[in-house]
Design a protein around this motif. Sequence first.
Motif, PDB file in Angstrom:
ATOM      1  N   ARG A 136       0.928  -1.165   0.045  1.00  0.00           N
ATOM      2  CA  ARG A 136       0.018  -0.002  -0.088  1.00  0.00           C
ATOM      3  C   ARG A 136       0.812   1.345   0.130  1.00  0.00           C
ATOM      4  O   ARG A 136       1.729   1.595   0.937  1.00  0.00           O
TER       5      ARG A 136
ATOM      6  N   TRP B 124      -6.158   1.546  -2.247  1.00  0.00           N
ATOM      7  CA  TRP B 124      -6.135   0.099  -1.991  1.00  0.00           C
ATOM      8  C   TRP B 124      -5.635   0.137  -0.561  1.00  0.00           C
ATOM      9  O   TRP B 124      -4.683   0.126  -0.345  1.00  0.00           O
TER      10      TRP B 124
ATOM     11  N   SER C 288      -5.655  -3.101   2.900  1.00  0.00           N
ATOM     12  CA  SER C 288      -5.325  -4.692   2.808  1.00  0.00           C
ATOM     13  C   SER C 288      -6.589  -5.594   3.145  1.00  0.00           C
ATOM     14  O   SER C 288      -6.523  -6.462   2.601  1.00  0.00           O
ATOM     15  N   SER C 289      -7.410  -4.744   3.941  1.00  0.00           N
ATOM     16  CA  SER C 289      -8.646  -5.709   4.355  1.00  0.00           C
ATOM     17  C   SER C 289      -9.503  -4.921   4.605  1.00  0.00           C
ATOM     18  O   SER C 289      -9.685  -3.969   5.426  1.00  0.00           O
TER      19      SER C 289
ATOM     20  N   HIS D  40     -17.170  -3.290  -3.339  1.00  0.00           N
ATOM     21  CA  HIS D  40     -15.697  -3.799  -2.895  1.00  0.00           C
ATOM     22  C   HIS D  40     -14.800  -4.241  -4.025  1.00  0.00           C
ATOM     23  O   HIS D  40     -15.400  -5.401  -4.772  1.00  0.00           O
TER      24      HIS D  40
ATOM     25  N   TRP E  49     -11.452  -6.197  -5.359  1.00  0.00           N
ATOM     26  CA  TRP E  49     -10.403  -6.613  -4.736  1.00  0.00           C
ATOM     27  C   TRP E  49      -9.492  -7.062  -5.868  1.00  0.00           C
ATOM     28  O   TRP E  49      -9.782  -7.206  -7.034  1.00  0.00           O
TER      29      TRP E  49
ATOM     30  N   PHE F  25      -9.311  -3.075  -2.368  1.00  0.00           N
ATOM     31  CA  PHE F  25      -8.614  -4.026  -1.607  1.00  0.00           C
ATOM     32  C   PHE F  25      -7.727  -4.808  -2.372  1.00  0.00           C
ATOM     33  O   PHE F  25      -7.942  -5.316  -3.317  1.00  0.00           O
TER      34      PHE F  25
END
Length: 267
Positions: free
Chosen positions: A17, A23, A25-26, A38, A40, A260
């Motif tokens: 990141r 973006w 991580s979670s 979301h 991904w 993410f």
Amino acid sequence: MPCTILPLLIASKWMPRLPDSPWLSSPEPFFLQPEEVHIWRVNLVQPDPVIARCRELLPPDEIARAERFYFERDRRRFLVSHAMVRTVLGRYLALEPLEVRFVQGEKGKPDLVPEQNSLGLTFNLSHSGEFALMGVSIQLIMGIDIELIRTDFGGQEIAERFFSQYEVATLLSLPQHQRAEAFFYCWTRKEAYIKAQGEGLSLPLDSFDVTFAPGTEPALLRVADHPNEVARWKLYDIDAGPGYKAALMIEGKQHHLRYFDWQGPSL
């Protein structure tokens, strides 16, 4: 399986990141609001230990699909992208990756089996080059597309053969140095719509128009014989990273997009 800290060699393969990057991580918590989408992303180029772990997360039929690819590179990238799909969807549904089950829709578009999907999750996957993107939402039909920009690609010839008259005229009106990037803006936006429809190659590329000229907002402009389609969909560009173009077509007009990076399976 308990999580472990990945060795630096492995961790370096996942997308870091950067400052001011959208973006993350979670999501915390792992939850979707209505009208939330979301997105991904995963780097498909991974070392052998990660590939082996991804393989463990897939059922025999998906492993068999991976083995049908002629090139080892493509087999590995299939394993990573599909491990992401199962892991991410499993987190939303409180299921282990191997417990997630899919069904083919009437047009061949994969979906979650209804008995597992009380949340009404929808998803779509695309990959190109070294990256894959997956969109996830609740009860909203979507299509997502990512493309590696290739300056040696015959985009103008393809556009003149397959794009609509409006899109060809728009592309040819641009300076030569802008045409390659503009082509991929157009291509990803059109592919996103085709994937949302689930029609594949049966939907002619010249039967609908999208915007793509520099400085114009992404939008669906026209669908032949279906004037109400324009009001049904919203088109978004996705900043997938340098050298790539990506787009999302989704039902509705008001959405909150969150981004993410999949951190990979635990080893």
